[in-house]
Design a protein around this motif. Sequence first.
Motif, PDB file in Angstrom:
ATOM      1  N   ASN A  36     140.809   2.748 168.960  1.00 47.05           N
ATOM      2  CA  ASN A  36     140.163   1.963 170.019  1.00 47.05           C
ATOM      3  C   ASN A  36     140.456   0.471 169.923  1.00 47.05           C
ATOM      4  O   ASN A  36     139.735  -0.344 170.504  1.00 47.05           O
ATOM      5  N   ALA A  37     141.494   0.092 169.202  1.00 54.77           N
ATOM      6  CA  ALA A  37     141.844  -1.325 169.071  1.00 54.77           C
ATOM      7  C   ALA A  37     142.129  -1.947 170.427  1.00 54.77           C
ATOM      8  O   ALA A  37     141.796  -3.114 170.667  1.00 54.77           O
ATOM      9  N   ILE A  38     142.727  -1.187 171.331  1.00 53.97           N
ATOM     10  CA  ILE A  38     143.076  -1.724 172.658  1.00 53.97           C
ATOM     11  C   ILE A  38     141.826  -2.172 173.415  1.00 53.97           C
ATOM     12  O   ILE A  38     141.883  -3.113 174.195  1.00 53.97           O
ATOM     13  N   LYS A  39     140.713  -1.500 173.176  1.00 56.34           N
ATOM     14  CA  LYS A  39     139.473  -1.872 173.865  1.00 56.34           C
ATOM     15  C   LYS A  39     139.036  -3.276 173.475  1.00 56.34           C
ATOM     16  O   LYS A  39     138.531  -4.029 174.309  1.00 56.34           O
ATOM     17  N   GLN A  40     139.240  -3.642 172.222  1.00 55.29           N
ATOM     18  CA  GLN A  40     138.890  -4.999 171.779  1.00 55.29           C
ATOM     19  C   GLN A  40     139.916  -6.006 172.272  1.00 55.29           C
ATOM     20  O   GLN A  40     139.555  -7.092 172.726  1.00 55.29           O
ATOM     21  N   ILE A  41     141.194  -5.663 172.180  1.00 53.75           N
ATOM     22  CA  ILE A  41     142.261  -6.584 172.573  1.00 53.75           C
ATOM     23  C   ILE A  41     142.128  -6.980 174.039  1.00 53.75           C
ATOM     24  O   ILE A  41     142.275  -8.146 174.392  1.00 53.75           O
ATOM     25  N   TYR A  42     141.824  -6.006 174.917  1.00 52.53           N
ATOM     26  CA  TYR A  42     141.742  -6.263 176.349  1.00 52.53           C
ATOM     27  C   TYR A  42     140.315  -6.384 176.861  1.00 52.53           C
ATOM     28  O   TYR A  42     140.086  -6.420 178.062  1.00 52.53           O
ATOM     29  N   THR A  43     139.331  -6.406 175.973  1.00 52.27           N
ATOM     30  CA  THR A  43     137.927  -6.511 176.340  1.00 52.27           C
ATOM     31  C   THR A  43     137.558  -5.459 177.396  1.00 52.27           C
ATOM     32  O   THR A  43     137.043  -5.775 178.463  1.00 52.27           O
ATOM     33  N   VAL A  44     137.851  -4.228 177.064  1.00 50.89           N
ATOM     34  CA  VAL A  44     137.543  -3.114 177.961  1.00 50.89           C
ATOM     35  C   VAL A  44     136.039  -2.907 177.986  1.00 50.89           C
ATOM     36  O   VAL A  44     135.383  -2.867 176.946  1.00 50.89           O
ATOM     37  N   THR A  45     135.490  -2.799 179.191  1.00 51.69           N
ATOM     38  CA  THR A  45     134.048  -2.621 179.333  1.00 51.69           C
ATOM     39  C   THR A  45     133.683  -1.210 179.767  1.00 51.69           C
ATOM     40  O   THR A  45     132.512  -0.855 179.804  1.00 51.69           O
ATOM     41  N   GLY A  46     134.667  -0.411 180.119  1.00 47.21           N
ATOM     42  CA  GLY A  46     134.442   0.971 180.514  1.00 47.21           C
ATOM     43  C   GLY A  46     135.780   1.658 180.718  1.00 47.21           C
ATOM     44  O   GLY A  46     136.810   1.009 180.780  1.00 47.21           O
ATOM     45  N   VAL A  47     135.743   2.954 180.794  1.00 42.27           N
ATOM     46  CA  VAL A  47     136.976   3.705 181.049  1.00 42.27           C
ATOM     47  C   VAL A  47     136.734   4.678 182.182  1.00 42.27           C
ATOM     48  O   VAL A  47     135.633   5.200 182.316  1.00 42.27           O
ATOM     49  N   PRO A  48     137.714   4.912 183.024  1.00 42.68           N
ATOM     50  CA  PRO A  48     139.030   4.275 182.976  1.00 42.68           C
ATOM     51  C   PRO A  48     138.969   2.851 183.544  1.00 42.68           C
ATOM     52  O   PRO A  48     138.175   2.557 184.427  1.00 42.68           O
ATOM     53  N   GLU A  49     139.800   2.001 182.996  1.00 40.02           N
ATOM     54  CA  GLU A  49     139.902   0.623 183.467  1.00 40.02           C
ATOM     55  C   GLU A  49     141.379   0.327 183.698  1.00 40.02           C
ATOM     56  O   GLU A  49     142.227   0.794 182.951  1.00 40.02           O
TER      57      GLU A  49
END
Length: 82
Positions: A36-49
Motif C-alpha cells: 500500500n505504499a502507493i496510497k501514501q505516495i499519492y495521498t489516496v483517500t479511497g479506491v478506486p481513485e
Amino acid sequence: FKVVAVSVDNPGDEPKIRDFVKEYALTFDVLHDPSNAIKQIYTVTGVPENFVIGADGTIRKKAYAQDWNSPENRALIARLLD
C-alpha cells in the motif's frame, strides 16, 4: 500516453488479481502493491481513485468515478499530449 492500474490487494492475492484482469479482458498493465505504499505516495483517500499524471510527474487530475469520454476530460488529455 499509458494507462496503468495498481491493485492494493493483500499479499498472496496475485491469482485473484490475474483472474480479475482475465475476466474483464483488461488490456493495460495491472501492477500489485500489497504494501500500500502507493496510497501514501499519492495521498489516496479511497479506491478506486483515478490520477492523470503529466510527463513531468505532476498530478494533473485526481478523481473518483469519471466519464473519461467527457469533453472536459478529453480536452485535458489532449492538452497533456500536445
